[in-house]
Motif scaffolding. Structure first.
Motif, PDB file in Angstrom:
ATOM      1  N   ALA A   1       0.898  -1.164   0.000  1.00 29.95           N
ATOM      2  CA  ALA A   1       0.000   0.000   0.000  1.00 29.95           C
ATOM      3  C   ALA A   1       0.934   1.211   0.000  1.00 29.95           C
ATOM      4  CB  ALA A   1      -0.903  -0.001   1.220  1.00 29.95           C
ATOM      5  N   PRO A   2       1.411   1.590  -1.179  1.00 28.34           N
ATOM      6  CA  PRO A   2       2.464   2.612  -1.247  1.00 28.34           C
ATOM      7  C   PRO A   2       2.035   3.953  -0.660  1.00 28.34           C
ATOM      8  CG  PRO A   2       1.557   2.182  -3.413  1.00 28.34           C
ATOM      9  CD  PRO A   2       0.959   1.171  -2.489  1.00 28.34           C
ATOM     10  N   ILE A   3       3.026   4.759  -0.345  1.00 23.12           N
ATOM     11  CA  ILE A   3       2.810   6.054   0.292  1.00 23.12           C
ATOM     12  C   ILE A   3       1.813   6.910  -0.483  1.00 23.12           C
ATOM     13  CG2 ILE A   3       4.774   7.190  -0.829  1.00 23.12           C
ATOM     14  CD1 ILE A   3       3.620   7.630   2.836  1.00 23.12           C
ATOM     15  N   GLU A   4       1.701   6.695  -1.772  1.00 24.93           N
ATOM     16  CA  GLU A   4       0.727   7.451  -2.581  1.00 24.93           C
ATOM     17  C   GLU A   4      -0.701   7.235  -2.082  1.00 24.93           C
ATOM     18  OE1 GLU A   4       4.334   7.002  -5.211  1.00 24.93           O
ATOM     19  OE2 GLU A   4       3.223   5.649  -3.882  1.00 24.93           O
ATOM     20  N   GLN A   5      -0.960   6.091  -1.450  1.00 28.93           N
ATOM     21  CA  GLN A   5      -2.291   5.845  -0.869  1.00 28.93           C
ATOM     22  C   GLN A   5      -2.553   6.843   0.259  1.00 28.93           C
ATOM     23  OE1 GLN A   5      -4.792   3.887  -1.751  1.00 28.93           O
ATOM     24  NE2 GLN A   5      -3.751   2.797  -3.395  1.00 28.93           N
ATOM     25  N   ALA A   6      -1.603   6.998   1.154  1.00 33.16           N
ATOM     26  CA  ALA A   6      -1.757   7.963   2.250  1.00 33.16           C
ATOM     27  C   ALA A   6      -1.822   9.387   1.700  1.00 33.16           C
ATOM     28  CB  ALA A   6      -0.618   7.828   3.251  1.00 33.16           C
ATOM     29  N   GLU A   7      -0.992   9.682   0.718  1.00 33.33           N
ATOM     30  CA  GLU A   7      -0.978  11.029   0.131  1.00 33.33           C
ATOM     31  C   GLU A   7      -2.300  11.367  -0.542  1.00 33.33           C
ATOM     32  OE1 GLU A   7       3.842  11.161  -0.654  1.00 33.33           O
ATOM     33  OE2 GLU A   7       2.502  10.636  -2.316  1.00 33.33           O
ATOM     34  N   SER A   8      -2.917  10.387  -1.196  1.00 37.67           N
ATOM     35  CA  SER A   8      -4.229  10.603  -1.812  1.00 37.67           C
ATOM     36  C   SER A   8      -5.270  10.943  -0.747  1.00 37.67           C
ATOM     37  CB  SER A   8      -4.659   9.355  -2.586  1.00 37.67           C
ATOM     38  OG  SER A   8      -5.987   9.465  -3.040  1.00 37.67           O
ATOM     39  N   LEU A   9      -5.255  10.186   0.346  1.00 42.92           N
ATOM     40  CA  LEU A   9      -6.206  10.430   1.438  1.00 42.92           C
ATOM     41  C   LEU A   9      -5.964  11.794   2.072  1.00 42.92           C
ATOM     42  CD1 LEU A   9      -8.522   9.318   3.168  1.00 42.92           C
ATOM     43  CD2 LEU A   9      -6.775   8.368   4.681  1.00 42.92           C
ATOM     44  N   ILE A  10      -4.713  12.128   2.330  1.00 44.51           N
ATOM     45  CA  ILE A  10      -4.392  13.413   2.953  1.00 44.51           C
ATOM     46  C   ILE A  10      -4.819  14.573   2.053  1.00 44.51           C
ATOM     47  CG2 ILE A  10      -2.453  14.896   3.619  1.00 44.51           C
ATOM     48  CD1 ILE A  10      -1.140  12.256   4.686  1.00 44.51           C
ATOM     49  N   ALA A  11      -4.574  14.459   0.761  1.00 44.05           N
ATOM     50  CA  ALA A  11      -4.989  15.514  -0.171  1.00 44.05           C
ATOM     51  C   ALA A  11      -6.504  15.702  -0.120  1.00 44.05           C
ATOM     52  CB  ALA A  11      -4.533  15.185  -1.591  1.00 44.05           C
ATOM     53  N   ALA A  12      -7.240  14.606  -0.056  1.00 43.90           N
ATOM     54  CA  ALA A  12      -8.704  14.687   0.019  1.00 43.90           C
ATOM     55  C   ALA A  12      -9.151  15.290   1.347  1.00 43.90           C
ATOM     56  CB  ALA A  12      -9.310  13.298  -0.176  1.00 43.90           C
ATOM     57  N   LEU A  13      -8.515  14.895   2.435  1.00 46.32           N
ATOM     58  CA  LEU A  13      -8.850  15.449   3.752  1.00 46.32           C
ATOM     59  C   LEU A  13      -8.579  16.951   3.775  1.00 46.32           C
ATOM     60  CD1 LEU A  13      -7.318  12.585   5.908  1.00 46.32           C
ATOM     61  CD2 LEU A  13      -9.746  13.215   5.894  1.00 46.32           C
ATOM     62  N   GLU A  14      -7.455  17.362   3.238  1.00 47.64           N
ATOM     63  CA  GLU A  14      -7.112  18.789   3.216  1.00 47.64           C
ATOM     64  C   GLU A  14      -8.064  19.582   2.327  1.00 47.64           C
ATOM     65  OE1 GLU A  14      -2.902  19.059   2.380  1.00 47.64           O
ATOM     66  OE2 GLU A  14      -2.418  18.487   4.450  1.00 47.64           O
ATOM     67  N   LYS A  15      -8.445  19.003   1.210  1.00 46.42           N
ATOM     68  CA  LYS A  15      -9.385  19.673   0.305  1.00 46.42           C
ATOM     69  C   LYS A  15     -10.714  19.947   1.004  1.00 46.42           C
ATOM     70  CE  LYS A  15     -11.620  19.256  -4.162  1.00 46.42           C
ATOM     71  NZ  LYS A  15     -11.991  18.351  -5.245  1.00 46.42           N
ATOM     72  N   GLU A  16     -11.131  19.026   1.843  1.00 44.81           N
ATOM     73  CA  GLU A  16     -12.394  19.168   2.580  1.00 44.81           C
ATOM     74  C   GLU A  16     -12.194  19.842   3.938  1.00 44.81           C
ATOM     75  OE1 GLU A  16     -15.606  18.394   1.662  1.00 44.81           O
ATOM     76  OE2 GLU A  16     -14.824  17.921  -0.331  1.00 44.81           O
TER      77      GLU A  16
END
Length: 153
Positions: free
Chosen positions: A99-114
């Motif tokens: 589950a590469p770091i890009e998975q966490a980065e995708s979630l964080i980007a979505a959390l920050e957007k909201e």
């Protein structure tokens, strides 16, 4: 039996996915969520990580996730943060191949957007789990501190 005002969900790998997707599906059930080395963006599974790098892995992903990107997004925490009501703790290994770091980065980007509340714990030299004693200690202390802020235990 559980106190309905005192439930937090936590999981690692697929459990990390479940820990974030469950409060999206049942937004009033949980008080917090902890995702550890999780998969949060299903379409990303076809682009990053070691599963899709093997022919059998790509075949597996197509069989279990299908090829309908819109459907994958509808089942991905990263695309459904607007339904999430609870604070989140994300812990991830920077060298994770499953589950590469890009998975966490995708979630964080979505959390920050909201503008959604979250905490993030990155272990740059860990993979799909935390194996160094100092990192496990830091991780468990952080989880206890996070839980202490959001539930009574």
């Amino acid at each position: 039996m559980a106190d309905k005002n005192n439930i937090c969900i936590m999981g690692a790998s697929f459990g990390g996915y479940s820990a974030l997707m469950s409060p999206i599906i049942e937004p009033d059930l949980y008080k917090c969520a902890v995702g550890v080395v999780g998969v949060y963006d299903l379409p990303l599974m076809f682009k990053e990580g070691d599963v899709q790098e093997r022919r059998s892995g790509d075949k597996y992903l197509k069989a279990v996730l299908g090829q309908n990107v819109a459907l994958q997004e509808s089942m991905s925490p990263s695309y459904n943060i607007d339904k999430l009501k609870v604070p989140v703790l994300i812990a991830h290994g920077g060298m994770d191949q499953r589950a590469p770091i890009e998975q966490a980065e995708s979630l964080i980007a979505a959390l920050e957007k909201e503008d959604h509340p979250y905490e993030y714990l990155l272990f740059e030299k860990e993979g799909h789990g935390f194996y160094l004693e100092k990192n496990r200690l830091k991780y468990f202390k952080r989880v206890l501190k996070f839980l202490g802020k959001h539930i009574d235990f």
